[in-house]
Design an enzyme around this catalytic site. Structure first.
Site, mmCIF file in Angstrom:
data_model
loop_
_atom_site.group_PDB
_atom_site.id
_atom_site.type_symbol
_atom_site.label_atom_id
_atom_site.label_comp_id
_atom_site.label_asym_id
_atom_site.label_seq_id
_atom_site.Cartn_x
_atom_site.Cartn_y
_atom_site.Cartn_z
ATOM 1 N N GLU A 143 52.523 2.703 -24.820
ATOM 2 C CA GLU A 143 52.091 4.235 -25.727
ATOM 3 C C GLU A 143 51.739 4.752 -24.224
ATOM 4 O O GLU A 143 51.950 5.786 -24.227
ATOM 5 C CB GLU A 143 50.166 3.777 -26.208
ATOM 6 C CG GLU A 143 51.033 2.632 -27.546
ATOM 7 C CD GLU A 143 50.689 1.118 -27.513
ATOM 8 O OE1 GLU A 143 50.261 0.982 -28.290
ATOM 9 O OE2 GLU A 143 50.665 0.978 -26.498
ATOM 10 N N PHE B 43 38.238 -3.990 -36.651
ATOM 11 C CA PHE B 43 39.511 -4.906 -35.608
ATOM 12 C C PHE B 43 40.512 -3.486 -35.563
ATOM 13 O O PHE B 43 40.288 -2.714 -35.760
ATOM 14 C CB PHE B 43 40.847 -5.029 -36.937
ATOM 15 C CG PHE B 43 41.491 -6.337 -35.898
ATOM 16 C CD1 PHE B 43 41.754 -7.341 -34.816
ATOM 17 C CD2 PHE B 43 42.437 -5.852 -36.140
ATOM 18 C CE1 PHE B 43 42.712 -7.144 -34.183
ATOM 19 C CE2 PHE B 43 44.233 -5.533 -35.678
ATOM 20 C CZ PHE B 43 44.004 -6.949 -34.168
ATOM 21 N N GLN B 44 40.533 -2.993 -34.066
ATOM 22 C CA GLN B 44 41.453 -2.593 -33.350
ATOM 23 C C GLN B 44 40.315 -1.041 -33.254
ATOM 24 O O GLN B 44 41.206 0.072 -33.719
ATOM 25 C CB GLN B 44 42.647 -2.597 -33.465
ATOM 26 C CG GLN B 44 43.481 -3.614 -33.211
ATOM 27 C CD GLN B 44 44.887 -3.647 -33.295
ATOM 28 O OE1 GLN B 44 45.416 -2.802 -34.181
ATOM 29 N NE2 GLN B 44 45.368 -4.335 -32.895
ATOM 30 N N LYS C 216 42.341 5.910 -41.341
ATOM 31 C CA LYS C 216 43.065 5.138 -42.241
ATOM 32 C C LYS C 216 43.527 6.006 -43.518
ATOM 33 O O LYS C 216 44.400 6.290 -44.425
ATOM 34 C CB LYS C 216 43.304 3.661 -41.873
ATOM 35 C CG LYS C 216 44.820 2.930 -42.918
ATOM 36 C CD LYS C 216 44.607 2.086 -42.524
ATOM 37 C CE LYS C 216 46.146 1.378 -42.394
ATOM 38 N NZ LYS C 216 46.145 0.256 -42.345
ATOM 39 N N MET D 219 54.099 4.402 0.273
ATOM 40 C CA MET D 219 52.536 5.436 1.392
ATOM 41 C C MET D 219 51.812 4.971 1.487
ATOM 42 O O MET D 219 51.282 5.315 2.751
ATOM 43 C CB MET D 219 52.737 6.745 -0.091
ATOM 44 C CG MET D 219 52.164 7.960 0.881
ATOM 45 S SD MET D 219 52.655 8.552 1.670
ATOM 46 C CE MET D 219 53.481 9.924 0.788
#
Length: 566
Positions: free
Chosen positions: A54, A116-117, A166, A479
């Site tokens: 993502e 959940f989530q 949802k 760097m």
């Protein structure tokens, strides 16, 4: 007769299409399945690019936005899907990149139950967005999408998050879309004050040694032509921030190069020698200013910006010009006298010669030894006719990339400026190629940054994207190692990298690849890469302990410039 109703998921997709969206970068999951199911029927109108993480979706959307000037769109699921986007959202906020990130969310009755989530997306994204909103009802979808695109793309652009419950995705709604062009209390185009325009013009007309600092605001405002007319009328030399670099062609006579820690010597020195400093669409970042106590104290300062919060934030200014650069620059130009500042412009020549002799010649034309980053970058640039899109990761490859790549047209630099995100480059290059399919995209990376998002090679494979990847491999976190060498007594703590066989990895993804170790192989390899139809990974083994010079040490005066090894 009752109006036909559609699901919230379809309302979302129709709204995106109404906003001119043609591409979505995303990754499906449980809390956003209804949208993806609906997307199945819209494949002819909305291209969905399946990334491998993502974070990659947000960086790809950034690359798309930066080269196209459109709003980038990312679509992900809830929980870890949403939290994985945070780095890209923060990066977009720092670099003023217009994004709309749509996250799935648990059904609204479950909000606050630790379902959940479930994660508080709004709570964690509000500090790093222009606007974050949770859609709980299908009736709110069209309104929220229109508002999101308006906020993301107007004024100083930036990211917006829509958290999509949802039940709102599956609920039915009578759909109608209306584009928003006004929000109370939000004024993206500030009113320009004529007295400020006159004050600025008067200061410039009276100046003997004016100097212009060009930021990304010029590009975001589409004011490149206006900028060059302004500079030419009064013969004003200009330097660019890293993100402002392609606002002027590299060979534009008044373009004196890059500002900042690894910028060109002339622009940095002249910042503390000019009598009027004109900053346009830049924020006086610490990497540009160095020690604020010694920064441009001799100069009167004019600051043009669309964001009022930036003016006076870091550097006190004498004239504040609030407004869109495309509007304010011509207003000032109209009041300027035509001038020729031959002597002032010539004062940059000794600095340029000194930098060339002490730094650039050694980087571009080494007689022997290991390949150098600068020579690789310049050869690639020249092989494209200096007309490609430069994408970089973060680190030495980034600073060398912006120093030695050349540009003919605007929107040719895609790099992570304010946040400095390692791993930004590969997905951003994907987005850049999608956003500018007819342009060559050259992505320079280091062995550290590439491995942070290397899985996005799978996206290049699946989409058959013609992205040219040049890995400048020095087996170091270069760097950080440079700082350790200069300021930490060469104590190379956790910067030496044992790397995999990158050519074998590219082969596993069915991406053409080649490794170059010798200087005499380089030209042929670059030609092979550019002529190849499709993605290509060119691994170039460069000197392990190369340095990026010039360098202004962090917090030092901008004229305290290190030119090379003592």
């Amino acid at each position: 007769m009752e109006k036909q109703k559609i699901t919230g998921s379809e309302a979302l997709l129709k709204s995106l299409i109404a906003e001119g969206v043609d591409t979505i970068f995303g990754y499906p999951g449980g809390a956003v399945i209804p949208v993806y199911d609906c997307l199945y029927d819209y494949e002819d109108q909305l291209r969905h690019i399946l990334v491998r993480h993502e974070q990659g979706a947000t960086h790809a959307a950034q690359g798309y936005a930066r080269v196209s000037g459109k709003v980038g769109v990312a679509l992900v699921t809830s929980g870890p899907g949403a939290t994985n986007t945070l780095t890209g959202i923060a990066d977009a906020m720092m670099d003023s990149t217009p994004l709309v990130v749509i996250t799935g969310q648990v059904a609204s009755p479950l909000l606050g139950t630790d379902a959940f989530q479930e994660i508080d997306v709004i709570g964690i994204t509000q500090p790093i967005t222009k606007w974050a909103y949770q859609i709980r009802k299908p009736e709110d979808i069209a309104w929220a999408v229109s508002r999101a695109f308006y906020i993301a793309s107007t004024g100083r652009p930036g990211p917006v998050v829509l958290d999509f419950a949802k039940d709102a995705q599956v609920g039915l709604v009578e759909y109608a879309y209306r584009k928003i062009d006004f929000i109370r209390s939000y004024q993206p185009q500030p009113d320009v004050k004529p007295e400020r325009i006159k004050e600025a013009a008067d200061l410039i007309n009276a100046a003997d040694k004016p100097f212009c600092l060009v930021g990304q605001g010029v590009i975001l405002g589409g004011a490149e032509k206006e900028l060059m007319e302004f500079l030419q009328k009064n013969d004003i030399p200009a330097g660019s921030t890293t993100l402002g670099l392609s606002a002027m062609p590299s060979d534009f006579p008044l373009n004196k190069g890059m500002l900042g820690m690894h910028g060109n010597v002339g622009p940095n020195r002249k910042t503390n020698e000019c009598d009027v400093l004109i900053a346009i669409g830049m924020r006086f970042d610490d990497r540009v200013t160095g020690d604020l106590k010694t920064y441009a104290k001799q100069a009167k300062i004019i600051h043009l910006d669309i964001d009022n919060s930036e003016i006076g934030k870091n550097v006190l200014v004498d004239v504040k010009v609030l407004g869109d650069a495309k509007q304010t620059i011509p207003l000032i130009t109209a009041l300027l006298k035509e001038r020729k500042r031959t002597e002032w412009n010539a004062e940059f020549d000794p600095d340029e010669k000194e930098e060339y002799d002490k730094v650039i010649a050694k980087e571009l034309h080494p007689e022997q030894g290991y390949l150098k980053m600068g020579e690789v970058i310049r050869k690639v640039s020249e092989a494209t006719g200096n007309d490609a899109v430069l994408v970089t990761d973060v680190g030495q490859n980034q600073m060398m990339g912006v120093r030695y790549f050349k540009y003919k047209q605007t929107r040719s630099v895609v790099t992570s400026g304010g946040l400095g995100t390692m791993g930004f480059g590969l997905p951003a290059a994907i987005g850049a190629k999608v956003g500018a399919p007819n342009r060559t995209v050259c992505f320079f990376t280091g062995d550290g940054g590439l491995q942070m998002t290397i899985q996005e090679l799978g996206t290049i494979m699946q989409e058959n994207l013609d992205v040219k990847i040049i890995l400048l491999n020095n087996n170091f976190l270069g760097m950080v190692r440079q700082w350790q060498e200069l300021f930490y007594h060469k104590r190379y703590s956790s910067t030496i990298m044992e790397n995999p066989d990158f050519v074998a990895i590219a082969k596993a993804y069915h991406i053409a690849s080649r490794e170059v170790q010798k200087r005499e192989e380089l030209d042929g390899a670059i030609r092979e890469m550019l002529e190849h139809d499709g993605g290509y990974l060119l691994v170039v083994d460069v000197e392990e302990q190369g340095m990026v010079y010039p360098m202004v040490p962090a917090g030092a005066t901008v004229t305290n410039i290190i030119m090379g090894d003592k």
